[in-house]
Design a protein around this motif. Structure first.
Motif, short mmCIF file in Angstrom:
data_model
loop_
_atom_site.label_atom_id
_atom_site.label_comp_id
_atom_site.label_asym_id
_atom_site.label_seq_id
_atom_site.Cartn_x
_atom_site.Cartn_y
_atom_site.Cartn_z
N GLU A 145 -8.83 10.01 10.85
CA GLU A 145 -10.02 9.17 10.80
C GLU A 145 -11.08 9.81 9.88
O GLU A 145 -11.36 11.00 9.97
CB GLU A 145 -10.58 8.97 12.21
N GLU A 162 -3.25 0.64 9.77
CA GLU A 162 -4.15 -0.51 9.84
C GLU A 162 -4.40 -0.92 11.29
O GLU A 162 -5.53 -1.29 11.66
CB GLU A 162 -3.57 -1.67 9.04
N HIS A 164 -4.26 1.10 13.85
CA HIS A 164 -5.11 2.15 14.42
C HIS A 164 -6.58 1.89 14.09
O HIS A 164 -7.46 2.08 14.95
CB HIS A 164 -4.67 3.52 13.90
N ASN A 165 -6.84 1.45 12.86
CA ASN A 165 -8.22 1.20 12.44
C ASN A 165 -8.89 0.09 13.24
O ASN A 165 -10.12 0.07 13.37
CB ASN A 165 -8.27 0.86 10.95
N LYS A 166 -8.09 -0.83 13.76
CA LYS A 166 -8.66 -1.94 14.52
C LYS A 166 -9.34 -1.47 15.82
O LYS A 166 -10.24 -2.14 16.34
CB LYS A 166 -7.58 -2.97 14.86
N ALA A 168 -10.21 2.07 16.23
CA ALA A 168 -10.87 3.36 16.01
C ALA A 168 -12.35 3.17 15.69
O ALA A 168 -12.74 2.20 15.03
CB ALA A 168 -10.19 4.10 14.87
N GLU A 169 -13.17 4.10 16.16
CA GLU A 169 -14.60 4.06 15.83
C GLU A 169 -14.83 4.46 14.38
O GLU A 169 -15.73 3.98 13.71
CB GLU A 169 -15.36 4.99 16.76
N ASN A 170 -13.99 5.37 13.88
CA ASN A 170 -14.11 5.87 12.51
C ASN A 170 -12.81 5.56 11.78
O ASN A 170 -11.76 6.12 12.10
CB ASN A 170 -14.38 7.38 12.52
N ASP A 171 -12.85 4.67 10.79
CA ASP A 171 -11.63 4.21 10.13
C ASP A 171 -10.94 5.31 9.33
O ASP A 171 -11.59 6.20 8.75
CB ASP A 171 -11.95 3.07 9.16
#
Length: 272
Positions: A145, A162, A164-166, A168-171
């Motif tokens: 992240e 991608e 995970h990014n949905k 996660a607070e920090n992409d």
């Protein structure tokens, strides 16, 4: 008697998939010569040890050998391989330029909504993180992240990041490759242009041996995926799937897949 499969190695250009079109005359000749139905199988030519061009510019590797074994057992069909860039692979399938894909395609819910996968998987692949040698701040997907990570649009490793990014607070900062080759992304890791890359450890180690890159695999595998052969979701695809599934099962049971896996990867990575 069953004829041996033929190899096509045209480089399919992004402009109109010209390489596929150039193979059409060869397909017609094959039909006339053998009487078999020709099935074009798309695969990459730069994804060792699964599918790559050898010193004679002929496609070889684990996935190629698996399809050749399937071809031996299916009378009335001849399988030909077409070297296809990753970013054109599914477009080629959808437009019937190829009728199957054997290219370490992981089964994911999104893909299974669009395409037909063999029920029988022919390889079990892990997903790992690669960083420049000596780096100690990245060990897990959470550590990525806020970092720049190499990516190929649409592959299962990128889809994992991608997703995970949905949540996660920090992409994770995904840097999509224009070249479309894992080897060049790994060079970007070594040269510090990106922080990490996520892919299959067997392919990574094969590339490292070839190019002697100063990168290393870190942490534990993120996930394990089962790979299947992919067909278009239509009548012909259903027919091919029905023919190929029992053959893959037989190749598992008689030890053929295990032998091919040991030949190309050094281990047995065959799903149950």
């Amino acid at each position: 008697m069953k004829r041996k499969s033929r190899l096509l190695v045209p480089m399919i250009a992004l402009l109109g998939l010209a390489g596929i079109v150039s193979g059409c005359s060869s397909n017609e000749a094959a039909k006339e010569e053998t009487g078999d139905k020709v099935i074009l199988v798309g695969t990459q030519n730069d994804y060792p040890p699964f599918a790559f061009a050898d010193e004679n510019n002929e496609l070889t590797g684990y996935d190629i050998d698996v399809v050749k074994e399937i071809d031996k057992k299916l009378d009335g069909y001849t399988f030909e391989f077409v070297a296809t860039p990753w970013d054109s692979m599914f477009l080629a399938l959808e437009s019937n330029k190829i009728q199957a894909v054997a290219d370490q395609i992981a089964k994911t819910p999104d893909r299974e909504e669009k395409y037909l996968f063999t029920d029988e998987s022919y390889f079990a692949a892990e997903t790992v993180i690669v960083v420049k040698s000596g780096r100690s701040d990245i060990k897990s997907i959470e550590d990525l992240e806020g970092k720049k990570v190499g990516a190929l649009a649409g592959d299962s490793y990128t889809l994992l990041l991608e997703e995970h990014n949905k949540k996660a607070e920090n992409d994770i900062i995904l840097k999509y490759s224009e070249s479309g080759t894992p080897s060049e992304i790994l060079q970007d890791v070594q040269n510090g242009r990106i922080d990490a890359y996520v892919n299959d450890p067997i392919m990574i180690n094969t590339v490292l041996e070839k190019y002697d890159l100063d990168v290393e695999i870190v942490g534990q595998p993120i996930v394990q995926d089962d790979m299947g052969i992919v067909f278009k979701d239509e009548k012909q695809g259903e027919e091919l799937k029905a023919l190929v599934d029992p053959v893959i099962k037989q190749l598992k049971e008689d030890g053929t897949l295990a032998e091919l896996s040991k030949k190309w990867t050094g281990g047995e990575y065959i799903p149950e």
